[in-house]
Design an enzyme around this catalytic site. Sequence first.
Site, mmCIF file in Angstrom:
data_model
loop_
_atom_site.group_PDB
_atom_site.id
_atom_site.type_symbol
_atom_site.label_atom_id
_atom_site.label_comp_id
_atom_site.label_asym_id
_atom_site.label_seq_id
_atom_site.Cartn_x
_atom_site.Cartn_y
_atom_site.Cartn_z
ATOM 1 N N ASP A 28 0.764 -1.079 -0.283
ATOM 2 C CA ASP A 28 0.007 -0.088 -0.165
ATOM 3 C C ASP A 28 1.051 1.179 -0.099
ATOM 4 O O ASP A 28 1.985 1.222 0.490
ATOM 5 C CB ASP A 28 -0.932 -0.041 1.045
ATOM 6 C CG ASP A 28 -2.118 0.981 1.143
ATOM 7 O OD1 ASP A 28 -1.907 1.945 0.697
ATOM 8 O OD2 ASP A 28 -3.234 0.322 1.286
ATOM 9 N N ASP A 64 3.263 1.200 -4.845
ATOM 10 C CA ASP A 64 2.460 2.231 -5.829
ATOM 11 C C ASP A 64 1.884 1.123 -6.815
ATOM 12 O O ASP A 64 2.834 0.637 -7.801
ATOM 13 C CB ASP A 64 3.242 3.294 -6.158
ATOM 14 C CG ASP A 64 2.398 4.248 -7.229
ATOM 15 O OD1 ASP A 64 1.234 3.917 -7.710
ATOM 16 O OD2 ASP A 64 2.885 5.288 -7.477
ATOM 17 N N TYR A 68 -14.492 6.172 -13.255
ATOM 18 C CA TYR A 68 -14.426 4.880 -12.430
ATOM 19 C C TYR A 68 -15.005 3.757 -13.009
ATOM 20 O O TYR A 68 -14.773 2.621 -13.053
ATOM 21 C CB TYR A 68 -15.069 5.153 -11.114
ATOM 22 C CG TYR A 68 -14.930 4.290 -10.130
ATOM 23 C CD1 TYR A 68 -13.900 3.659 -9.179
ATOM 24 C CD2 TYR A 68 -16.286 3.422 -9.691
ATOM 25 C CE1 TYR A 68 -13.836 2.886 -8.269
ATOM 26 C CE2 TYR A 68 -16.265 2.496 -8.970
ATOM 27 C CZ TYR A 68 -15.206 1.951 -7.884
ATOM 28 O OH TYR A 68 -15.173 0.936 -7.197
ATOM 29 N N LYS A 126 -13.503 -0.057 -14.021
ATOM 30 C CA LYS A 126 -14.116 -1.163 -13.507
ATOM 31 C C LYS A 126 -14.516 -2.476 -14.408
ATOM 32 O O LYS A 126 -14.603 -3.671 -14.518
ATOM 33 C CB LYS A 126 -15.118 -1.193 -12.547
ATOM 34 C CG LYS A 126 -14.478 -0.522 -11.261
ATOM 35 C CD LYS A 126 -13.376 -1.227 -10.593
ATOM 36 C CE LYS A 126 -12.932 -0.449 -9.188
ATOM 37 N NZ LYS A 126 -11.799 -1.151 -8.605
ATOM 38 N N THR A 147 -16.301 1.600 3.858
ATOM 39 C CA THR A 147 -14.906 1.794 3.792
ATOM 40 C C THR A 147 -14.675 3.358 3.931
ATOM 41 O O THR A 147 -15.551 4.204 3.380
ATOM 42 C CB THR A 147 -14.210 1.176 2.717
ATOM 43 O OG1 THR A 147 -14.721 2.315 1.495
ATOM 44 C CG2 THR A 147 -14.538 -0.291 2.739
#
Length: 256
Positions: free
Chosen positions: A37, A65, A157, A161, A192
């Site tokens: 992460d 990254d 986005y 996906k 989240t």
Amino acid sequence: MSRLAGKVAIVTGGAQGQGDAIVRAFLAEGARVEIADVDVERGAPLAEELAAVHGDDRVHFTRHDVSDEASWSALVPAVNERFGPVNVLANNAGILRFGAVDKMPFAEAQQVWSVNIGGCFLGMQAVVPTMKRHGGGSIINASSIEGLAGMGFVSAYCGSKWAIRGMTKAAAHELGRRGIRVNSVHPGMIDTPMTRAHGGDEVMAQGGTKVALRRVGLPADIAPTYVYLASDESSYVTGAEIAVDGGATATHAFGG
């Protein structure tokens, strides 16, 4: 529990949210896990916490990254050396940005694609040679229900996906003969930090009213699907898309 005994896993975006839950579930089932992460402030303490429970020979954190090819080139050999050959990759890292299709700056859309699409593609490229040399493995790519249907104001986005969904199927076809399975997971609205950053409690509560189970999901609702796909229980599952969405894709929407 030992459903993942003998597995060596990399979990990208593993420092928080769904990634944190996946890391914990993998460790609980016997895997060795590399938490990868960019968020050192969360990732390093998480690794320390989990090492105190499972041992520092079972879990490690690396600042990573996913959009940087050199970062992948360094990560996979290091994990191979530390834990043994990588045979599970959870391509979980991703970012979300909202914006109208005619107003979002192209640079912002490119950032979404670089992390979500590029990170997934580079991750597969990085682990496949190791998996080929050692008899196979499981790659689990994080798509979304926005990779199954469209939603307004997330065109960049959503495009990322859908791309992950397509890459998954193409890679599954290509790599199956080498014993490498590639599947995609399609979460719905999950509580989240990433989703809360775009609305908090009000959005979470509203989202829960839109699905059959009448609640938003939790990271712990997602992690068992990753355990299944990482394990040998799913040995005849590849190229699949699994929605974990509370029923969001079980119906259709009217209007926008």
